[in-house]
Design an enzyme around this catalytic site. Structure first.
Site, PDB file in Angstrom:
ATOM      1  N   GLU A   8      57.715  46.669  30.701  1.00  0.00           N
ATOM      2  CA  GLU A   8      58.691  46.587  29.618  1.00  0.00           C
ATOM      3  C   GLU A   8      60.147  46.571  30.080  1.00  0.00           C
ATOM      4  O   GLU A   8      60.960  45.813  29.552  1.00  0.00           O
ATOM      5  CB  GLU A   8      58.493  47.725  28.604  1.00  0.00           C
ATOM      6  CG  GLU A   8      58.776  49.101  29.170  1.00  0.00           C
ATOM      7  CD  GLU A   8      58.758  50.191  28.125  1.00  0.00           C
ATOM      8  OE1 GLU A   8      59.365  50.007  27.054  1.00  0.00           O
ATOM      9  OE2 GLU A   8      58.139  51.231  28.400  1.00  0.00           O
ATOM     10  N   ILE A  19      47.348  41.087  29.853  1.00  0.00           N
ATOM     11  CA  ILE A  19      46.522  39.886  29.727  1.00  0.00           C
ATOM     12  C   ILE A  19      45.020  40.178  29.770  1.00  0.00           C
ATOM     13  O   ILE A  19      44.221  39.307  29.445  1.00  0.00           O
ATOM     14  CB  ILE A  19      46.882  38.821  30.783  1.00  0.00           C
ATOM     15  CG1 ILE A  19      46.636  39.323  32.200  1.00  0.00           C
ATOM     16  CG2 ILE A  19      48.314  38.335  30.564  1.00  0.00           C
ATOM     17  CD1 ILE A  19      46.705  38.238  33.266  1.00  0.00           C
ATOM     18  N   ALA A  51      51.598  33.484  36.170  1.00  0.00           N
ATOM     19  CA  ALA A  51      51.981  34.194  37.392  1.00  0.00           C
ATOM     20  C   ALA A  51      51.610  35.673  37.333  1.00  0.00           C
ATOM     21  O   ALA A  51      51.825  36.401  38.306  1.00  0.00           O
ATOM     22  CB  ALA A  51      53.488  34.039  37.631  1.00  0.00           C
ATOM     23  N   LYS A  54      49.160  41.393  43.397  1.00  0.00           N
ATOM     24  CA  LYS A  54      49.312  40.562  44.588  1.00  0.00           C
ATOM     25  C   LYS A  54      49.337  41.347  45.900  1.00  0.00           C
ATOM     26  O   LYS A  54      49.342  40.755  46.963  1.00  0.00           O
ATOM     27  CB  LYS A  54      50.608  39.749  44.477  1.00  0.00           C
ATOM     28  CG  LYS A  54      50.631  38.811  43.289  1.00  0.00           C
ATOM     29  CD  LYS A  54      52.012  38.198  43.102  1.00  0.00           C
ATOM     30  CE  LYS A  54      52.061  37.226  41.955  1.00  0.00           C
ATOM     31  NZ  LYS A  54      52.142  37.850  40.644  1.00  0.00           N
ATOM     32  N   SER A  98      48.503  30.871  42.378  1.00  0.00           N
ATOM     33  CA  SER A  98      47.536  31.565  43.215  1.00  0.00           C
ATOM     34  C   SER A  98      48.181  31.966  44.537  1.00  0.00           C
ATOM     35  O   SER A  98      49.402  32.081  44.625  1.00  0.00           O
ATOM     36  CB  SER A  98      46.299  30.681  43.426  1.00  0.00           C
ATOM     37  OG  SER A  98      45.255  31.439  44.034  1.00  0.00           O
ATOM     38  N   LYS A 102      45.960  33.561  50.274  1.00  0.00           N
ATOM     39  CA  LYS A 102      44.887  34.492  50.615  1.00  0.00           C
ATOM     40  C   LYS A 102      43.569  34.163  49.908  1.00  0.00           C
ATOM     41  O   LYS A 102      42.535  34.763  50.186  1.00  0.00           O
ATOM     42  CB  LYS A 102      45.324  35.920  50.318  1.00  0.00           C
ATOM     43  CG  LYS A 102      46.407  36.377  51.278  1.00  0.00           C
ATOM     44  CD  LYS A 102      47.065  37.654  50.820  1.00  0.00           C
ATOM     45  CE  LYS A 102      48.199  38.050  51.733  1.00  0.00           C
ATOM     46  NZ  LYS A 102      49.284  37.074  51.803  1.00  0.00           N
ATOM     47  N   LYS A 116      41.668  36.354  43.401  1.00  0.00           N
ATOM     48  CA  LYS A 116      42.462  35.148  43.138  1.00  0.00           C
ATOM     49  C   LYS A 116      41.621  33.883  43.351  1.00  0.00           C
ATOM     50  O   LYS A 116      41.792  32.895  42.641  1.00  0.00           O
ATOM     51  CB  LYS A 116      43.720  35.120  44.021  1.00  0.00           C
ATOM     52  CG  LYS A 116      44.743  36.198  43.653  1.00  0.00           C
ATOM     53  CD  LYS A 116      45.272  36.055  42.234  1.00  0.00           C
ATOM     54  CE  LYS A 116      46.321  34.978  42.163  1.00  0.00           C
ATOM     55  NZ  LYS A 116      46.924  34.862  40.819  1.00  0.00           N
ATOM     56  N   ASN A 130      53.447  34.036  51.472  1.00  0.00           N
ATOM     57  CA  ASN A 130      54.379  35.168  51.381  1.00  0.00           C
ATOM     58  C   ASN A 130      55.795  34.635  51.281  1.00  0.00           C
ATOM     59  O   ASN A 130      56.458  34.427  52.285  1.00  0.00           O
ATOM     60  CB  ASN A 130      54.233  36.084  52.599  1.00  0.00           C
ATOM     61  CG  ASN A 130      52.913  36.797  52.600  1.00  0.00           C
ATOM     62  OD1 ASN A 130      52.365  37.088  51.543  1.00  0.00           O
ATOM     63  ND2 ASN A 130      52.383  37.072  53.769  1.00  0.00           N
TER      64      ASN A 130
END
Length: 167
Positions: free
Chosen positions: A36, A62, A83, A87, A126, A129, A141, A164
């Site tokens: 938020e 989500i 996105a 990660k 994505s 990795k 992923k 990265n």
């Protein structure tokens, strides 16, 4: 002149996508995140740049299928940049259930809503990795990519792998 939705908009990749999309003058921009504070900061920043249209903020997890579907029904996007994801490899090794909940279930919820609401384009952000995954994050992923590539729909589904790029 499209309605564009960006999930994970408050994150490093999502916020940069948001700032880039603004310059293409979308009809409306929906920024979606569960964070938020950073979401509110991004909304303020984008509203100072984006004078010709509207920025709509959605605070949404989500992995909540009903909320995702309601958000799609309300905003009716033409394009979705997805996105939103966990990660960080070391964190996901400690909390693999979160990688499954967000990266897999969340992606499935979004893809299903894209299909249901006839969204024209869906872009999954994505990771490199996912190529030959050796961690739960990479595997989650890769599964997200398989969900997207396996969707049968009039919508166009694509995945883009990033390395990265920050830090």
């Amino acid at each position: 002149n499209k309605r564009v939705m960006i999930t994970g908009a408050a994150g490093s990749i999502g916020s940069e996508i948001s700032r880039q999309v603004i310059f293409y003058e979308p009809k409306e921009l929906a920024i979606v995140d569960i964070n938020e504070s950073d979401l509110a900061d991004l909304e303020l920043q984008l509203k100072t740049i984006f004078k010709s249209g509207q920025v709509k903020m959605y605070l949404c997890d989500i992995s909540d299928k009903n909320k995702v579907d309601k958000m799609f029904g309300s905003f009716r996007p033409d394009v979705v940049f997805h996105a939103a994801a966990y990660k960080h490899v070391p964190v996901m090794e400690k909390f693999p259930e979160e990688a499954v909940r967000v990266n897999i279930i969340g992606t499935h919820n979004l893809a299903t809503s894209v299909q249901k609401h006839n969204v024209k384009n869906f872009v999954l952000i994505s990771t490199d990795k996912a190529v030959n995954p050796t961690s739960i994050m990479g595997v989650s992923k890769r599964i997200a990519e398989q969900i997207v590539s396996g969707m049968e729909s009039t919508s166009t589904f694509v995945a883009v792998r990033l390395g990265n790029v920050i830090g």
